[in-house]
Structures are given as C-alpha cells and as structure tokens.
Design a protein around this motif. Sequence first.
Motif, PDB file in Angstrom:
ATOM      1  N   ALA A 106       0.579  -1.055   0.089  1.00 48.71           N
ATOM      2  CA  ALA A 106      -0.189   0.100  -0.048  1.00 48.71           C
ATOM      3  C   ALA A 106       0.835   1.185  -0.064  1.00 48.71           C
ATOM      4  N   ALA A 107       2.189   1.314   0.078  1.00 51.23           N
ATOM      5  CA  ALA A 107       3.137   2.273   0.119  1.00 51.23           C
ATOM      6  C   ALA A 107       3.023   3.079  -1.368  1.00 51.23           C
ATOM      7  N   ILE A 108       2.579   2.317  -2.293  1.00 43.14           N
ATOM      8  CA  ILE A 108       2.438   2.855  -3.559  1.00 43.14           C
ATOM      9  C   ILE A 108       1.552   4.359  -3.671  1.00 43.14           C
ATOM     10  N   PHE A 109       0.715   4.375  -2.584  1.00 48.35           N
ATOM     11  CA  PHE A 109      -0.072   5.779  -2.699  1.00 48.35           C
ATOM     12  C   PHE A 109       0.710   6.812  -1.998  1.00 48.35           C
ATOM     13  N   ARG A 110       1.897   6.630  -1.454  1.00 51.26           N
ATOM     14  CA  ARG A 110       2.819   7.623  -0.921  1.00 51.26           C
ATOM     15  C   ARG A 110       3.356   8.518  -2.078  1.00 51.26           C
ATOM     16  N   TYR A 111       3.645   7.953  -3.039  1.00 43.81           N
ATOM     17  CA  TYR A 111       4.253   8.578  -4.188  1.00 43.81           C
ATOM     18  C   TYR A 111       3.074   8.977  -5.273  1.00 43.81           C
ATOM     19  N   GLN A 112       3.311  10.134  -5.400  1.00 44.23           N
ATOM     20  CA  GLN A 112       2.453  10.643  -6.660  1.00 44.23           C
ATOM     21  C   GLN A 112       3.079  12.151  -7.306  1.00 44.23           C
TER      22      GLN A 112
END
Length: 170
Positions: free
Chosen positions: A33-39
Amino acid sequence: MSEHERRVLLGRIVGAFGVRGELKLDSFTEPKAAIFRYQPWTLRDAQGRERSFDGARGRDTPKGVVATLPDVSDRDTAEALRGTEVWVPRSALPPSKPGEYYWIDLEGLRVVNAEGVEFGRVSHLFSTGANDVLVVQGDRERMVPFAMPDYIVSIDFDAQLITVDWDADF
C-alpha cells in the motif's frame, strides 16, 4: 536526462474491483500500500499513451491493493485501464539510505574493474532471488552479482562510476 524527468515503475493495474470504478493493483512497493505515498502517477498503456493522475487513494485488502483515481467512477472505465503501468517521478521517492540504492540511480553509470578495465555502462539490474545482478553493456554484455563488497567495490555517483572486482575475461 535529469532526475526529475526519470520515472520509476511502481505497479500495474490488473483489473476492476467492484462496480464503482475501483482498480486492483499489482504494487511493486513494500509494503504494497506504500504505492499511494508516491504521486503523481503517470499511467502508461500498452500503446505508450500516457495520462497523469494526482490524488490516487487506496487500501490493502485481503484480495490485494485496491485504488481509486479521480475521474474513474465506473467498472467499464476501470476495466479499460487493465494492464496499464503506474509510473512516478524518481524525485517522488525518498532518498536512499546509506548502502542502499535505487536501481534507476545505477542505470547508466560507467563500470570498471579494479585493474581499470572499462566494462561499459549499467544497462539494467534484475533479481535472481538469491541476489541482484548488474547487467553491463560494453564491448559485450557482462553480468556482475550485486554483492558489496565481494564484487561491487565502490559506487561513486559524483564520478558516475562503479568499480567492480570482476575478471575482464569472465
């Protein structure tokens, strides 16, 4: 290419989740779920078309990572994104810790052995499960285990140089 132009592949959309436009993701981050930290995200489809999204949200579920994107509100729109890759700017990632490296930062660096023999440049890296492998393209392709300090002697980003303990004939 500058660091801000370089992008890192962080995941892939594998299908729709439910009927409200949610997406199932195959996240390459740890934890998933760490993918949402990177935008922001740049979505790239199989034909190379790209679309940027800022504000992706999501959660980890027993069935995998589920995401919501602005302007994706029904199952058909979500399903149309199946197979799309999720890319982020390298600058969105935190600095690496001492002794740890992002693969993308190693790509393109020159590689020489301890005797000064030029091997070429890092093309890419891959994981074998036991260890990572540095692929160097030059007069020929060489694969060097990414094991410090056994084979990777030093990495100098200022000089754009990796020194390896590797026989030039191997």
